[in-house]
Design a protein around this motif. Structure first.
Motif, PDB file in Angstrom:
ATOM      1  N   GLN A 157       0.821  -1.206   0.000  1.00  0.00           N
ATOM      2  CA  GLN A 157       0.000   0.000   0.000  1.00  0.00           C
ATOM      3  C   GLN A 157       0.854   1.255   0.000  1.00  0.00           C
ATOM      4  O   GLN A 157       0.516   2.244  -0.672  1.00  0.00           O
ATOM      5  N   ARG A 158       1.976   1.228   0.720  1.00  0.00           N
ATOM      6  CA  ARG A 158       2.870   2.389   0.717  1.00  0.00           C
ATOM      7  C   ARG A 158       3.467   2.626  -0.663  1.00  0.00           C
ATOM      8  O   ARG A 158       3.762   3.759  -1.028  1.00  0.00           O
ATOM      9  N   ARG A 159       3.648   1.561  -1.433  1.00  0.00           N
ATOM     10  CA  ARG A 159       4.226   1.684  -2.773  1.00  0.00           C
ATOM     11  C   ARG A 159       3.167   1.769  -3.862  1.00  0.00           C
ATOM     12  O   ARG A 159       3.484   1.710  -5.055  1.00  0.00           O
ATOM     13  N   ASP A 160       1.906   1.885  -3.467  1.00  0.00           N
ATOM     14  CA  ASP A 160       0.790   1.943  -4.424  1.00  0.00           C
ATOM     15  C   ASP A 160       0.725   0.698  -5.299  1.00  0.00           C
ATOM     16  O   ASP A 160       0.436   0.763  -6.501  1.00  0.00           O
ATOM     17  N   LEU A 161       0.997  -0.449  -4.695  1.00  0.00           N
ATOM     18  CA  LEU A 161       0.903  -1.733  -5.390  1.00  0.00           C
ATOM     19  C   LEU A 161      -0.314  -2.494  -4.869  1.00  0.00           C
ATOM     20  O   LEU A 161      -0.657  -2.427  -3.692  1.00  0.00           O
ATOM     21  N   THR A 162      -0.960  -3.224  -5.755  1.00  0.00           N
ATOM     22  CA  THR A 162      -2.042  -4.105  -5.324  1.00  0.00           C
ATOM     23  C   THR A 162      -1.437  -5.210  -4.459  1.00  0.00           C
ATOM     24  O   THR A 162      -0.461  -5.847  -4.864  1.00  0.00           O
ATOM     25  N   ILE A 191      -0.279 -11.785  -3.918  1.00  0.00           N
ATOM     26  CA  ILE A 191       0.772 -12.676  -3.424  1.00  0.00           C
ATOM     27  C   ILE A 191       2.105 -12.357  -4.089  1.00  0.00           C
ATOM     28  O   ILE A 191       3.157 -12.307  -3.427  1.00  0.00           O
ATOM     29  N   GLU A 192       2.059 -12.107  -5.387  1.00  0.00           N
ATOM     30  CA  GLU A 192       3.295 -11.820  -6.124  1.00  0.00           C
ATOM     31  C   GLU A 192       3.948 -10.524  -5.635  1.00  0.00           C
ATOM     32  O   GLU A 192       5.181 -10.464  -5.470  1.00  0.00           O
ATOM     33  N   ASN A 193       3.126  -9.503  -5.400  1.00  0.00           N
ATOM     34  CA  ASN A 193       3.683  -8.233  -4.946  1.00  0.00           C
ATOM     35  C   ASN A 193       4.199  -8.308  -3.510  1.00  0.00           C
ATOM     36  O   ASN A 193       5.179  -7.645  -3.153  1.00  0.00           O
ATOM     37  N   LYS A 194       3.537  -9.110  -2.684  1.00  0.00           N
ATOM     38  CA  LYS A 194       4.034  -9.290  -1.311  1.00  0.00           C
ATOM     39  C   LYS A 194       5.410  -9.939  -1.336  1.00  0.00           C
ATOM     40  O   LYS A 194       6.314  -9.543  -0.591  1.00  0.00           O
ATOM     41  N   ARG A 195       5.558 -10.924  -2.186  1.00  0.00           N
ATOM     42  CA  ARG A 195       6.873 -11.579  -2.305  1.00  0.00           C
ATOM     43  C   ARG A 195       7.900 -10.588  -2.852  1.00  0.00           C
ATOM     44  O   ARG A 195       9.059 -10.571  -2.420  1.00  0.00           O
ATOM     45  N   LEU A 196       7.456  -9.731  -3.772  1.00  0.00           N
ATOM     46  CA  LEU A 196       8.346  -8.742  -4.361  1.00  0.00           C
ATOM     47  C   LEU A 196       8.879  -7.775  -3.315  1.00  0.00           C
ATOM     48  O   LEU A 196      10.093  -7.521  -3.247  1.00  0.00           O
ATOM     49  N   VAL A 197       7.984  -7.231  -2.471  1.00  0.00           N
ATOM     50  CA  VAL A 197       8.427  -6.228  -1.496  1.00  0.00           C
ATOM     51  C   VAL A 197       9.227  -6.861  -0.355  1.00  0.00           C
ATOM     52  O   VAL A 197      10.089  -6.197   0.242  1.00  0.00           O
ATOM     53  N   LEU A 198       8.966  -8.126  -0.066  1.00  0.00           N
ATOM     54  CA  LEU A 198       9.767  -8.809   0.950  1.00  0.00           C
ATOM     55  C   LEU A 198      11.193  -9.035   0.467  1.00  0.00           C
ATOM     56  O   LEU A 198      12.148  -8.951   1.239  1.00  0.00           O
ATOM     57  N   GLY A 199      11.345  -9.335  -0.824  1.00  0.00           N
ATOM     58  CA  GLY A 199      12.672  -9.551  -1.377  1.00  0.00           C
ATOM     59  C   GLY A 199      13.414 -10.666  -0.658  1.00  0.00           C
ATOM     60  O   GLY A 199      12.835 -11.687  -0.278  1.00  0.00           O
ATOM     61  N   LYS A 200      14.695 -10.433  -0.406  1.00  0.00           N
ATOM     62  CA  LYS A 200      15.518 -11.456   0.251  1.00  0.00           C
ATOM     63  C   LYS A 200      15.209 -11.607   1.742  1.00  0.00           C
ATOM     64  O   LYS A 200      15.673 -12.566   2.372  1.00  0.00           O
ATOM     65  N   ALA A 201      14.433 -10.688   2.284  1.00  0.00           N
ATOM     66  CA  ALA A 201      14.094 -10.768   3.709  1.00  0.00           C
ATOM     67  C   ALA A 201      13.303 -12.034   4.020  1.00  0.00           C
ATOM     68  O   ALA A 201      13.327 -12.514   5.162  1.00  0.00           O
ATOM     69  N   ILE A 202      12.626 -12.603   3.019  1.00  0.00           N
ATOM     70  CA  ILE A 202      11.840 -13.810   3.275  1.00  0.00           C
ATOM     71  C   ILE A 202      12.726 -14.967   3.721  1.00  0.00           C
ATOM     72  O   ILE A 202      12.301 -15.842   4.494  1.00  0.00           O
ATOM     73  N   TYR A 203      13.987 -14.953   3.290  1.00  0.00           N
ATOM     74  CA  TYR A 203      14.895 -16.048   3.660  1.00  0.00           C
ATOM     75  C   TYR A 203      15.421 -15.906   5.091  1.00  0.00           C
ATOM     76  O   TYR A 203      16.100 -16.807   5.591  1.00  0.00           O
TER      77      TYR A 203
END
Length: 470
Positions: free
Chosen positions: A246-251, A254-266
């Motif tokens: 929401q801060r980046r004006d993205l819907t 699931i794909e966008n959540k993975r995108l904003v998490l980036g390498k932090a998911i690991y």
């Protein structure tokens, strides 16, 4: 949001008999007509004689056009406020203002724009400089700290940090962690980590966790001493990702959540989850790729485990400490009966700790099961309670019972620990109780509680241990 997390406080720095008179009263008395300024300039106004101290006379000048020789346009475009100032007073209160008005590179400006400071926070700083009065509230304390740091007003900055430390809780610890790093306040940073480690699940589930920046998110996900189930860490990361979209004006797909998490998911230690949590939660979240999901399932079940990008080593968490208040224990036939009565003791500490549970005695005549209602109260108000069963093996050992979440205990305040037990009445009980116990760097003090209706006190009885994190 911040208003819900902090309380408002006002800290006058003067003991003058007139220190309670407000600045607004001063200004009202001196600005009752439109000729006040001109009268003062011509010598016709004798308001100075109304106030016995220089602090009070200086206070009249706060946010006052009278004799102002500089003006500030404070705040971002569209939300500015024009604030009058007096160069001499400002220069005495801040080395930055001194350099600005009287230094070698001083510029003779009648109006100075300050777009990066909010007007209420700028006024709070000026109020301190003019009046020696610290007036902080939850809505503005962080912005006031920024202003105090920018203009090098160290005593005000320290007061802001003290306010934040006093107001620190699981609800705001993550937000304050990110701010303390920004402001380079190592003591506040350490306090934030203490709360986040001990009350990790509450901190991760707070609304404030979703407001942190990506760098702070990674530092929390890396934390070895985080005292939380990994499933809670995973769910918190997804909630943060939703807010970040929401801060980046993205819907928030699931794909966008993975995108904003980036390498932090690991940094989430998914392989350390209970298999059931992984299967019913992370595996079906859609955030993991099919290959990642398959490899983690194999890691759980196969003899030859695949290599994973996720860390498979459980977090160490925090090691609980125990404050044991009795020097010995004993049992006698028919000595201790429960029958629904309350065993209670009061305690205080000299440093902030987090009470996680109690250590309780059990049966003195063989193994037995007990039902315990445990409770923590402060000034008669319940802070936490839980009904839980535990099993004793007939030994004189203590048996831990835990609250759902650790409870933050502030220093120099008495709290009441209570338990109502139901089980075998031939139980062990403590003797030779101590009024003061040193546990590492924490000192506990004990005193009798009026809530205790079953004989427990400082010298003997039940609740032999307080289990805590420090």
């Amino acid at each position: 949001m911040a208003a819900e997390l902090f309380h408002t406080t006002k800290l006058p720095l003067s003991s003058s008999a007139n220190s309670t008179t407000s600045i607004q009263q001063y200004q009202q008395q001196n600005l009752t007509n439109n000729n006040t300024t001109s009268s003062s300039q011509s010598g016709g106004c004798t308001w100075q004689g109304l106030y016995p101290t220089i602090r009070e006379r200086n206070s009249v000048m706060f946010n006052n056009e009278m004799m102002a020789d500089v003006h500030f346009v404070v705040g971002p475009p569209g939300g500015t406020q024009r604030v009058p100032g007096h160069k001499y007073v400002l220069a005495v209160g801040s080395s930055v203002f001194h350099a600005m008005f009287y230094g070698e590179l001083a510029e003779d400006q009648d109006e100075i724009r300050i777009p990066d400071v909010e007007p209420p926070s700028f006024l709070a700083m000026l109020k301190y400089i003019y009046c020696d009065e610290i007036d902080l509230c939850a809505d503005t304390v962080l912005a006031t700290l920024y202003a105090a740091k920018k203009y090098i007003v160290p005593h005000l900055a320290r007061a802001c940090v003290n306010f934040l430390e006093t107001s620190l809780s699981a609800k705001n610890a993550c937000v304050l962690l990110s701010q303390s790093c920004l402001f380079e306040e190592p003591d506040l940073t350490q306090r934030c980590w203490e709360v986040i480690d001990a009350q990790a699940e509450l901190s991760l589930r707070s609304d404030g966790f979703c407001d942190i920046d990506a760098q702070t998110l990674e530092s929390i996900l890396k934390r070895e001493t985080l005292n939380a189930k990994e499933m809670v860490v995973f769910e918190a990361a997804l909630n943060w990702a939703d807010a970040e979209c929401q801060r980046r004006d993205l819907t928030p797909t699931i794909e966008n959540k993975r995108l904003v998490l980036g390498k932090a998911i690991y940094l989430i230690r998914i392989p350390t989850m209970v298999l059931e949590d992984f299967a019913n939660g992370a595996a079906q979240s859609g955030v993991l790729t099919l290959n990642e999901t398959n490899d983690i399932f194999l890691w759980y079940t196969a003899a030859k485990k695949p290599e994973l990008l996720f860390c498979s080593k459980p977090r160490k968490g925090l090691a609980p400490q125990r404050c044991h208040r009795f020097q010995s224990c004993a049992y006698r036939s028919n000595q201790w009966r429960y029958r629904g009565r309350c065993d209670s003791i009061q305690f205080a500490v000299d440093k902030r700790v987090f009470i996680a549970g109690f250590g309780l005695y059990g049966s003195s005549c063989g193994s037995a099961e007990y039902s315990a209602k445990i409770e923590l109260k402060r000034q008669g108000v319940s802070m936490a309670q839980r009904i839980i069963k535990y099993f004793s093996d007939g030994s004189s050992s203590t048996f831990p019972v835990w609250f759902e979440y650790p409870v933050q205990i502030e220093p120099d305040t008495f709290y009441t620990a209570s338990v109502v037990l139901d089980g075998n009445e031939l139980s062990y009980f403590g003797q030779e109780g101590m009024t003061e116990v040193q546990c590492g760097k924490v000192t506990f003090q004990f005193q009798c509680s009026s809530d205790s209706t079953n004989g427990t006190g400082v010298q003997g009885g039940q609740i032999p241990e307080l289990i805590f994190y420090a």
